[in-house]
Write an enzyme that holds these catalytic residues in place. Sequence first.
Site, PDB file in Angstrom:
ATOM      1  N   ILE A  12       0.851  -1.203   0.000  1.00 56.25           N
ATOM      2  CA  ILE A  12       0.000   0.000   0.000  1.00 56.25           C
ATOM      3  C   ILE A  12       0.883   1.248   0.000  1.00 56.25           C
ATOM      4  CG2 ILE A  12      -1.880   1.203   1.181  1.00 56.25           C
ATOM      5  CD1 ILE A  12      -2.554  -1.541   2.546  1.00 56.25           C
ATOM      6  N   LEU A  33      12.744  -2.696   5.013  1.00 55.57           N
ATOM      7  CA  LEU A  33      12.722  -3.697   3.929  1.00 55.57           C
ATOM      8  C   LEU A  33      12.520  -5.122   4.457  1.00 55.57           C
ATOM      9  CD1 LEU A  33      15.556  -2.281   1.587  1.00 55.57           C
ATOM     10  CD2 LEU A  33      13.094  -1.834   1.502  1.00 55.57           C
ATOM     11  N   PHE A  80       2.684   3.479   7.627  1.00 57.20           N
ATOM     12  CA  PHE A  80       2.305   2.132   7.180  1.00 57.20           C
ATOM     13  C   PHE A  80       3.144   1.052   7.849  1.00 57.20           C
ATOM     14  CE2 PHE A  80       1.407   4.673   3.266  1.00 57.20           C
ATOM     15  CZ  PHE A  80       0.081   4.325   3.064  1.00 57.20           C
ATOM     16  N   LYS A  84       2.203  -7.618   9.192  1.00 57.84           N
ATOM     17  CA  LYS A  84       0.760  -7.684   8.888  1.00 57.84           C
ATOM     18  C   LYS A  84       0.208  -9.086   8.659  1.00 57.84           C
ATOM     19  CE  LYS A  84       1.080  -7.502   3.906  1.00 57.84           C
ATOM     20  NZ  LYS A  84       0.451  -7.114   2.670  1.00 57.84           N
ATOM     21  N   SER A 124      -7.369  -1.032  10.407  1.00 56.06           N
ATOM     22  CA  SER A 124      -7.971  -2.116   9.626  1.00 56.06           C
ATOM     23  C   SER A 124      -9.384  -2.386  10.112  1.00 56.06           C
ATOM     24  CB  SER A 124      -7.114  -3.369   9.810  1.00 56.06           C
ATOM     25  OG  SER A 124      -7.806  -4.498   9.348  1.00 56.06           O
ATOM     26  N   ALA A 125     -10.217  -2.875   9.219  1.00 56.60           N
ATOM     27  CA  ALA A 125     -11.567  -3.281   9.596  1.00 56.60           C
ATOM     28  C   ALA A 125     -11.537  -4.429  10.599  1.00 56.60           C
ATOM     29  CB  ALA A 125     -12.343  -3.699   8.347  1.00 56.60           C
ATOM     30  N   TYR A 149      -2.150  -9.661  15.556  1.00 57.46           N
ATOM     31  CA  TYR A 149      -2.052  -8.580  14.569  1.00 57.46           C
ATOM     32  C   TYR A 149      -3.211  -7.601  14.742  1.00 57.46           C
ATOM     33  CZ  TYR A 149      -2.883  -6.080  10.244  1.00 57.46           C
ATOM     34  OH  TYR A 149      -3.155  -5.077   9.347  1.00 57.46           O
ATOM     35  N   LYS A 153      -3.477  -3.351  15.978  1.00 56.40           N
ATOM     36  CA  LYS A 153      -4.199  -2.230  15.341  1.00 56.40           C
ATOM     37  C   LYS A 153      -5.170  -1.598  16.329  1.00 56.40           C
ATOM     38  CE  LYS A 153      -2.236  -2.460  11.385  1.00 56.40           C
ATOM     39  NZ  LYS A 153      -1.262  -1.423  11.059  1.00 56.40           N
ATOM     40  N   ARG A 292     -11.939 -21.251   7.916  1.00 61.50           N
ATOM     41  CA  ARG A 292     -10.643 -20.890   8.494  1.00 61.50           C
ATOM     42  C   ARG A 292     -10.891 -20.327   9.902  1.00 61.50           C
ATOM     43  NH1 ARG A 292      -7.107 -16.492   5.182  1.00 61.50           N
ATOM     44  NH2 ARG A 292      -8.864 -15.178   5.782  1.00 61.50           N
ATOM     45  N   GLY A 294     -11.204 -18.188  13.074  1.00 66.06           N
ATOM     46  CA  GLY A 294     -11.148 -16.732  13.263  1.00 66.06           C
ATOM     47  C   GLY A 294     -11.861 -15.940  12.189  1.00 66.06           C
TER      48      GLY A 294
HETATM   49  P1  NAD Z   1       3.549  -4.457   3.544  1.00 69.41           P
HETATM   50  O1  NAD Z   1       4.147  -5.526   4.409  1.00 69.41           O
HETATM   51  O2  NAD Z   1       3.616  -4.613   2.087  1.00 69.41           O
HETATM   52  O3  NAD Z   1       4.156  -3.033   3.949  1.00 69.41           O
HETATM   53  C1  NAD Z   1       4.609  -2.746   5.250  1.00 69.41           C
HETATM   54  C2  NAD Z   1       6.015  -2.187   5.128  1.00 69.41           C
HETATM   55  O4  NAD Z   1       6.499  -1.856   6.440  1.00 69.41           O
HETATM   56  C3  NAD Z   1       7.003  -3.181   4.516  1.00 69.41           C
HETATM   57  O5  NAD Z   1       7.670  -2.541   3.433  1.00 69.41           O
HETATM   58  C4  NAD Z   1       7.973  -3.499   5.653  1.00 69.41           C
HETATM   59  O6  NAD Z   1       9.274  -3.746   5.179  1.00 69.41           O
HETATM   60  C5  NAD Z   1       7.871  -2.252   6.498  1.00 69.41           C
HETATM   61  N1  NAD Z   1       8.171  -2.441   7.930  1.00 69.41           N
HETATM   62  C6  NAD Z   1       7.685  -3.376   8.779  1.00 69.41           C
HETATM   63  N2  NAD Z   1       8.199  -3.183  10.010  1.00 69.41           N
HETATM   64  C7  NAD Z   1       9.004  -2.099   9.943  1.00 69.41           C
HETATM   65  C8  NAD Z   1       9.821  -1.410  10.883  1.00 69.41           C
HETATM   66  N3  NAD Z   1       9.908  -1.809  12.155  1.00 69.41           N
HETATM   67  N4  NAD Z   1      10.511  -0.326  10.485  1.00 69.41           N
HETATM   68  C9  NAD Z   1      10.434   0.088   9.182  1.00 69.41           C
HETATM   69  N5  NAD Z   1       9.703  -0.533   8.251  1.00 69.41           N
HETATM   70  C10 NAD Z   1       8.989  -1.611   8.628  1.00 69.41           C
HETATM   71  O7  NAD Z   1       2.018  -4.281   4.020  1.00 69.41           O
HETATM   72  P2  NAD Z   1       0.837  -3.447   3.360  1.00 69.41           P
HETATM   73  O8  NAD Z   1      -0.180  -4.410   2.892  1.00 69.41           O
HETATM   74  O9  NAD Z   1       1.379  -2.437   2.432  1.00 69.41           O
HETATM   75  O10 NAD Z   1       0.250  -2.759   4.648  1.00 69.41           O
HETATM   76  C11 NAD Z   1       0.622  -1.448   5.049  1.00 69.41           C
HETATM   77  C12 NAD Z   1      -0.059  -1.131   6.363  1.00 69.41           C
HETATM   78  O11 NAD Z   1      -1.470  -1.250   6.203  1.00 69.41           O
HETATM   79  C13 NAD Z   1       0.331  -2.066   7.503  1.00 69.41           C
HETATM   80  O12 NAD Z   1       0.392  -1.328   8.702  1.00 69.41           O
HETATM   81  C14 NAD Z   1      -0.827  -3.035   7.530  1.00 69.41           C
HETATM   82  O13 NAD Z   1      -0.992  -3.617   8.791  1.00 69.41           O
HETATM   83  C15 NAD Z   1      -1.991  -2.138   7.172  1.00 69.41           C
HETATM   84  N6  NAD Z   1      -3.141  -2.841   6.602  1.00 69.41           N
HETATM   85  C16 NAD Z   1      -2.959  -3.678   5.542  1.00 69.41           C
HETATM   86  C17 NAD Z   1      -4.051  -4.367   5.028  1.00 69.41           C
HETATM   87  C18 NAD Z   1      -3.865  -5.334   3.874  1.00 69.41           C
HETATM   88  O14 NAD Z   1      -4.736  -6.180   3.664  1.00 69.41           O
HETATM   89  N7  NAD Z   1      -2.802  -5.259   3.086  1.00 69.41           N
HETATM   90  C19 NAD Z   1      -5.311  -4.192   5.579  1.00 69.41           C
HETATM   91  C20 NAD Z   1      -5.475  -3.314   6.651  1.00 69.41           C
HETATM   92  C21 NAD Z   1      -4.366  -2.634   7.162  1.00 69.41           C
HETATM   93  N1  UDP Z   2     -10.347 -16.997   1.619  1.00 71.47           N
HETATM   94  C1  UDP Z   2     -10.466 -18.232   1.022  1.00 71.47           C
HETATM   95  N2  UDP Z   2      -9.317 -18.850   0.598  1.00 71.47           N
HETATM   96  C2  UDP Z   2      -8.090 -18.300   0.720  1.00 71.47           C
HETATM   97  C3  UDP Z   2      -7.982 -17.021   1.328  1.00 71.47           C
HETATM   98  C4  UDP Z   2      -9.131 -16.409   1.773  1.00 71.47           C
HETATM   99  O1  UDP Z   2     -11.573 -18.774   0.882  1.00 71.47           O
HETATM  100  O2  UDP Z   2      -7.087 -18.918   0.340  1.00 71.47           O
HETATM  101  C5  UDP Z   2     -11.569 -16.306   2.066  1.00 71.47           C
HETATM  102  C6  UDP Z   2     -11.622 -15.984   3.558  1.00 71.47           C
HETATM  103  O3  UDP Z   2     -12.174 -17.065   4.267  1.00 71.47           O
HETATM  104  C7  UDP Z   2     -12.492 -14.735   3.587  1.00 71.47           C
HETATM  105  C8  UDP Z   2     -12.143 -14.029   2.267  1.00 71.47           C
HETATM  106  O4  UDP Z   2     -11.602 -15.046   1.417  1.00 71.47           O
HETATM  107  O5  UDP Z   2     -13.859 -15.072   3.560  1.00 71.47           O
HETATM  108  C9  UDP Z   2     -11.116 -12.904   2.414  1.00 71.47           C
HETATM  109  O6  UDP Z   2      -9.981 -13.419   3.092  1.00 71.47           O
HETATM  110  P1  UDP Z   2      -8.667 -12.540   3.282  1.00 71.47           P
HETATM  111  O7  UDP Z   2      -7.692 -13.354   4.086  1.00 71.47           O
HETATM  112  O8  UDP Z   2      -8.213 -12.036   1.950  1.00 71.47           O
HETATM  113  O9  UDP Z   2      -9.157 -11.273   4.101  1.00 71.47           O
HETATM  114  P2  UDP Z   2      -9.765 -11.169   5.595  1.00 71.47           P
HETATM  115  O10 UDP Z   2     -10.325 -12.472   5.987  1.00 71.47           O
HETATM  116  O11 UDP Z   2      -8.618 -10.763   6.431  1.00 71.47           O
HETATM  117  O12 UDP Z   2     -10.816 -10.124   5.491  1.00 71.47           O
END
Ligand code: NAD
Ligand code: UDP
Length: 338
Positions: A12, A33, A80, A84, A124-125, A149, A153, A292, A294
């Site tokens: 992101i 990284l 960010f 995660k 996050s949601a 995790y 958040k 799954r 949770g």
């Molecule tokens: P990502 O892992 O691709 O990006 C996170 C970045 O943070 C990585 O580049 C990693 O190297 C860096 N990082 C981790 N720990 C660090 C530290 N101690 N110091 C410096 N850098 C560090 O993840 P993403 O999907 O881009 O997510 C970005 C943010 O959004 C995260 O906080 C994640 O929890 C949150 N988020 C992600 C999702 C999703 O589904 N991808 C959903 C909700 C919230």
């Molecule tokens: N899911 C699935 N197979 C997979 C990964 C996810 O059926 O290999 C389903 C999961 O049960 C959920 C939806 O896809 O209903 C989204 O899952 P994801 O892990 O992407 O997001 P989150 O559950 O964290 O919202």
Amino acid sequence: MSILVTGGAGYIGSHTVLELQNAGYDVVVADNLSNSSRTSLERVRDITGKEITFYEADILDRDALRNIFAKEKITACIHFAGLKSVGESVAKPLEYYQNNIAGTLVLVDEMKRQGIKNIIFSSSATIYGDPAFVPITEECPKGICTNPYGWTKSMLEQILIDMQTADPEWNVIILRYFNPVGAHESGMIGEDPNGLPNNLMPFISQVAVGKLPELSVFGDDYDTPDGTGVRDYIHVVDLADGHVKALKKVSENVGLKIYNLGTGTGYSVLEMVKNFESVTGVKVPYAIKARRPGDIAACYANADKAKAELSWEAKFGIKEMCADAWNWQSKNPNGYGS
Ligand code: NAD
Ligand code: UDP
């Protein structure tokens, strides 16, 4: 004047750096990284034609942060950086609390020391737990998280809220993301999970590209129209744009604001598979498996508040999400390693 983007080399983060540059901001990235590579930012630079100041730095490292603040004129931080992976957090809870919570504490302490009191935080949601109602508004009570995790958040939200209450000079915007998917339309940057993907969309893409044999659909007996889990998938470029809008807001002395970033529409797992197949023309074999642990049945946003207050709403639909995820995956079958 620059914006500090922690974790800016990640999925992101890299898309947000691109949108920030397109909006005219100067960007400084701090990333250790641990879950990304420099290549993502090199590709962002190739797309925008603008340099990104990059520090390979850990947010737990005070000296590294002080060095950045001494060298750069930072006005706000989009935070960010964090670990995660839900499953990994269950196996390594202390690592997650240390990295995500202690890391954020060091970051905000060093920001405060510099008088930089504008922060946008990636929440996050997941903090809604099994939501009390759908579509979920920001007023929906926070719930019981099912993994460390999620708790990082939920706890970090509370920490930032308490910090802002104690010192109203802080401007804190908490963004609660729903399910980010897709990639920049160029196919040059995208999601590059380590090992077996946990999330649905990268799993589907890797099955489609032939790296994995089939998708396991986790449960078809939920109380949803087709029995499979329903989520609010949001295009990562829309999400990135939400940060640009939030950045404008954070500089208006807003105090504390919390916004859902989602589309407001839920899709089931099987609907995602069907859409992906129809957009790409590639078959995604799947098998129904047990639920799954949770997982919840349905989770989708009411994103009216972000529309009203940030003038933000998602522009991309499910077709673009699938097309762009596939464009990235098929051009980069091994992610940034290819
Ligand atoms: P990502 O892992 O691709 O990006 C996170 C970045 O943070 C990585 O580049 C990693 O190297 C860096 N990082 C981790 N720990 C660090 C530290 N101690 N110091 C410096 N850098 C560090 O993840 P993403 O999907 O881009 O997510 C970005 C943010 O959004 C995260 O906080 C994640 O929890 C949150 N988020 C992600 C999702 C999703 O589904 N991808 C959903 C909700 C919230
Ligand atoms: N899911 C699935 N197979 C997979 C990964 C996810 O059926 O290999 C389903 C999961 O049960 C959920 C939806 O896809 O209903 C989204 O899952 P994801 O892990 O992407 O997001 P989150 O559950 O964290 O919202």
